[in-house]
Design a protein around this motif. Structure first.
Motif, PDB file in Angstrom:
ATOM      1  N   ILE A  53       0.836  -1.077   0.039  1.00 44.14           N
ATOM      2  CA  ILE A  53       0.001  -0.093  -0.046  1.00 44.14           C
ATOM      3  C   ILE A  53       0.839   1.244   0.070  1.00 44.14           C
ATOM      4  N   PHE A  54       0.286   2.282  -0.590  1.00 46.28           N
ATOM      5  CA  PHE A  54       1.459   3.424  -0.854  1.00 46.28           C
ATOM      6  C   PHE A  54       1.423   3.996   0.736  1.00 46.28           C
ATOM      7  N   PRO A  55       2.719   4.161   1.233  1.00 46.04           N
ATOM      8  CA  PRO A  55       2.806   4.739   2.650  1.00 46.04           C
ATOM      9  C   PRO A  55       2.065   5.861   2.767  1.00 46.04           C
ATOM     10  N   GLU A  56       1.617   6.913   2.018  1.00 46.72           N
ATOM     11  CA  GLU A  56       1.240   7.993   1.910  1.00 46.72           C
ATOM     12  C   GLU A  56      -0.397   7.674   2.472  1.00 46.72           C
ATOM     13  N   ARG A  57      -0.768   6.406   2.348  1.00 45.36           N
ATOM     14  CA  ARG A  57      -2.236   6.077   2.712  1.00 45.36           C
ATOM     15  C   ARG A  57      -2.309   5.529   4.014  1.00 45.36           C
ATOM     16  N   ILE A  58      -1.157   5.254   4.813  1.00 46.21           N
ATOM     17  CA  ILE A  58      -1.166   4.712   5.929  1.00 46.21           C
ATOM     18  C   ILE A  58      -0.662   5.463   7.011  1.00 46.21           C
ATOM     19  N   ILE A  59      -1.386   5.497   8.212  1.00 47.49           N
ATOM     20  CA  ILE A  59      -1.138   6.188   9.705  1.00 47.49           C
ATOM     21  C   ILE A  59      -0.360   5.295  10.352  1.00 47.49           C
ATOM     22  N   GLY A  60       0.660   5.345  10.995  1.00 50.63           N
ATOM     23  CA  GLY A  60       1.145   4.637  11.745  1.00 50.63           C
ATOM     24  C   GLY A  60       1.257   5.151  13.292  1.00 50.63           C
ATOM     25  N   PHE A  61       0.898   4.256  14.094  1.00 50.82           N
ATOM     26  CA  PHE A  61       0.763   4.663  15.614  1.00 50.82           C
ATOM     27  C   PHE A  61       1.245   3.997  16.535  1.00 50.82           C
ATOM     28  N   SER A  62       2.388   4.531  17.534  1.00 47.00           N
ATOM     29  CA  SER A  62       2.931   3.617  18.319  1.00 47.00           C
ATOM     30  C   SER A  62       2.904   4.083  19.782  1.00 47.00           C
ATOM     31  N   ILE A  63       3.120   2.985  20.758  1.00 50.39           N
ATOM     32  CA  ILE A  63       3.094   3.329  22.128  1.00 50.39           C
ATOM     33  C   ILE A  63       4.324   2.430  22.614  1.00 50.39           C
ATOM     34  N   SER A  64       5.051   3.236  23.653  1.00 49.61           N
ATOM     35  CA  SER A  64       5.960   2.867  24.394  1.00 49.61           C
ATOM     36  C   SER A  64       6.153   3.506  25.910  1.00 49.61           C
ATOM     37  N   GLY A  65       6.188   2.359  26.711  1.00 51.46           N
ATOM     38  CA  GLY A  65       6.062   3.013  28.203  1.00 51.46           C
ATOM     39  C   GLY A  65       6.583   2.180  29.453  1.00 51.46           C
ATOM     40  N   ILE A  66       6.484   2.704  30.447  1.00 51.64           N
ATOM     41  CA  ILE A  66       6.854   1.759  31.694  1.00 51.64           C
ATOM     42  C   ILE A  66       5.667   1.520  32.383  1.00 51.64           C
TER      43      ILE A  66
END
Length: 167
Positions: A96-109
């Motif tokens: 898929i064209f990366p322009e059409r993708i939303i990336g969401f991330s989480i990192s924590g303690i």
């Protein structure tokens, strides 16, 4: 505060309307965000999936988070979640064209151990990567390990529901 169901419906409507896809990269939540997203029937229309990149090695291997970012800033940092969010977009870029993708991330303690004076238990960073937008969000949550994970995932839904970035 909006209900989980209403947040999920808002996110789904925005992604469908804008013809965008969502992909997630999770560390401290262990896949909880992806679980919540897939609780809404039809989520396969816009949710590509995600990686649970719990270890630094997984962040490097699956999300291409540079080792120097992890060494310099740590796994729980603005720099790391931005790299994770970008990396999860690239994971699907061959289909898929990366322009059409939303990336969401989480990192924590999430605790109960692992905190430091500079990054106490409950410190969580969320990252968002889109074609024309990049953002990070810092929180300090309280409670048990499970409560911190729940708060992190719900905060992610709230951020996404507030407005999927325009292309």
């Amino acid at each position: 505060m909006k209900s989980e169901q209403s947040l999920l419906e808002e996110i789904a409507a925005q992604l469908r309307e804008k013809k965008l896809y969502l992909a997630t990269a999770e560390s401290c939540t262990g896949g909880l965000l992806g679980h919540l997203i897939t609780n809404l029937p039809g989520s396969s229309d816009y949710y590509l999936g995600g990686h649970i990149a719990y270890s630094n090695l997984a962040k490097q291997r699956w999300l291409d988070v540079p080792a120097d970012i992890l060494e310099t800033f740590g796994a729980v940092s603005r720099e790391t979640v931005l790299a994770m969010a970008f990396g999860i977009r690239q994971t699907f870029a061959d289909k898929i064209f990366p322009e059409r993708i939303i990336g969401f991330s989480i990192s924590g303690i999430a605790g109960p151990s692992g905190g430091t004076p500079n990054k106490p238990v409950g410190t969580v960073w969320l990252g968002l990567s889109a074609a024309a937008f990049e953002g990070s969000y810092h929180f300090l949550f309280g409670g048990t390990r499970a409560e911190i994970k729940d708060q992190s995932a719900m905060q992610a839904l709230e951020i996404l529901a507030e407005g999927i970035p325009e292309l």
